[in-house]
Design a protein around this motif. Structure first.
Motif, PDB file in Angstrom:
ATOM      1  N   UNK A 147       0.838  -1.207   0.000  1.00 34.18           N
ATOM      2  CA  UNK A 147       0.000   0.000   0.000  1.00 34.18           C
ATOM      3  C   UNK A 147       0.868   1.250   0.000  1.00 34.18           C
ATOM      4  N   UNK A 148       2.010   1.170   0.698  1.00 35.08           N
ATOM      5  CA  UNK A 148       2.938   2.297   0.710  1.00 35.08           C
ATOM      6  C   UNK A 148       3.454   2.635  -0.666  1.00 35.08           C
ATOM      7  N   UNK A 149       3.514   1.643  -1.558  1.00 33.41           N
ATOM      8  CA  UNK A 149       3.902   1.927  -2.936  1.00 33.41           C
ATOM      9  C   UNK A 149       2.911   2.844  -3.619  1.00 33.41           C
TER      10      UNK A 149
ATOM     11  N   UNK B  82      -1.843  -7.765  -7.840  1.00 34.40           N
ATOM     12  CA  UNK B  82      -2.137  -6.383  -8.235  1.00 34.40           C
ATOM     13  C   UNK B  82      -1.357  -5.390  -7.380  1.00 34.40           C
ATOM     14  N   UNK B  83      -1.354  -5.604  -6.067  1.00 37.07           N
ATOM     15  CA  UNK B  83      -0.618  -4.698  -5.177  1.00 37.07           C
ATOM     16  C   UNK B  83       0.883  -4.766  -5.437  1.00 37.07           C
ATOM     17  N   UNK B  84       1.379  -5.969  -5.750  1.00 37.62           N
ATOM     18  CA  UNK B  84       2.797  -6.114  -6.066  1.00 37.62           C
ATOM     19  C   UNK B  84       3.139  -5.384  -7.360  1.00 37.62           C
TER      20      UNK B  84
ATOM     21  N   UNK C 286      -7.916   2.151  -8.733  1.00 38.47           N
ATOM     22  CA  UNK C 286      -9.124   1.476  -9.226  1.00 38.47           C
ATOM     23  C   UNK C 286      -9.010  -0.037  -9.087  1.00 38.47           C
ATOM     24  N   UNK C 287      -7.809  -0.568  -9.297  1.00 36.54           N
ATOM     25  CA  UNK C 287      -7.612  -2.011  -9.267  1.00 36.54           C
ATOM     26  C   UNK C 287      -7.520  -2.575  -7.852  1.00 36.54           C
ATOM     27  N   UNK C 288      -7.070  -1.762  -6.907  1.00 38.78           N
ATOM     28  CA  UNK C 288      -6.777  -2.287  -5.571  1.00 38.78           C
ATOM     29  C   UNK C 288      -7.697  -1.775  -4.471  1.00 38.78           C
TER      30      UNK C 288
END
Length: 282
Positions: free
Chosen positions: A16-18, A140-142, A208-210
């Protein structure tokens, strides 16, 4: 609490920090190099998220194709807004007030078109994850984190290893002296403003994706990401990414070990502590 749960929470916070760092990057560069505090960057990111949602759900446009449509449009919008700033010689403080007004307008537009209801862009790979031992890494988050790291590294290298980047930094530090050496700060500033707005579009696609979308989330993200900008340092894309990871991990660990209600306090607690300590990069 088990080590696995703590590690899973920390990993989620890091990823999430990304996204935090990706959002903070444009604000950091605009504030540090253009001396303009662009609060509309957050609203643009959510507008990009809603456009990605609309393209995907109504026209079955894949997210990467939405990005190819959104980024150039946002680049042009950033250049147009910067032209207004240049035309009326908007100061640093005034830019914050003007862009706050733009934020309100964009939020109202989002509510008018998509309503205030929560929306979620469901994709076939939304639940995809990689397993590393007992830890699950959401794909997705990665991907969002990898994109943020790539853009932050590229921006840092451009600023510190190219003539164009050195010209931008010179113009920000001493405009008249840079002009005396033939640097056209005005022309460079248009390109940078456009790139900052385009980065908001990139962040919007990953939001939108996460994330679940709601117009009211714009204000919630402003506070956290603004703290990331200050902690990471102005005109420092790698610092923005590192600060985003710090805030993201701190929030996630707080939610897992203490109480989820305490998470919103984390970003500003860290910011206040660092302002009191005053490390060299602040």
């Amino acid at each position: 609490m088990s080590f696995t749960l703590l590690a899973q929470s920390a990993l989620g916070g890091m990823l999430l920090g990304g996204v935090y760092g990706l959002l903070a990057m444009g604000v950091s560069l605009s504030w540090g190099l253009l001396r303009l505090v662009n609060l509309s960057h957050f609203a643009l990111a959510f507008l990009g998220a809603y456009l990605t949602y609309q393209f995907g759900t109504q026209f079955a446009v894949p997210p990467w194709a939405s990005l190819l449509l959104i980024a150039p449009v946002f680049f042009a919008g950033g250049v147009a807004l910067h032209a207004v700033f240049m035309r009326f010689k908007v100061t640093e403080f005034a830019s914050m007030l003007v862009t706050f007004g733009v934020t309100v307008l964009i939020e109202s537009l989002i509510q008018w078109v998509w309503s205030a209801d929560f929306r979620k862009f469901e994709t076939p790979y939304a639940q995809a994850s990689l397993r590393v031992g007992p830890i699950f890494v959401p794909v997705l988050e990665l991907t969002a984190f990898a994109c943020a790291a790539l853009l932050a590294t590229t921006a840092w290298l451009c600023l510190h290893r190219t003539l164009l980047g050195r010209a931008l930094r010179a113009a920000a530090q001493d405009g008249p002296m840079a002009a005396a050496f033939g640097i056209n700060a005005g022309r460079l500033s248009y390109g940078l403003a456009g790139l900052c707005s385009a980065s908001a579009g990139v962040a919007g696609v990953f939001i939108a994706l996460t994330s679940t979308l709601a117009p009211s989330q714009i204000e919630a993200w402003i506070g956290v990401v603004f703290a990331v900008v200050i902690i990471g340092g102005l005109a420092n894309p790698l610092g923005a990414l590192a600060a985003g990871v710090l805030i993201g991990v701190s929030e996630a660990v707080t939610m897992a070990t203490v109480n989820p209600a305490w998470a919103p306090l984390v970003a500003f607690s860290i910011l206040i502590a660092l302002l009191i300590w005053k490390p060299k990069w602040l």
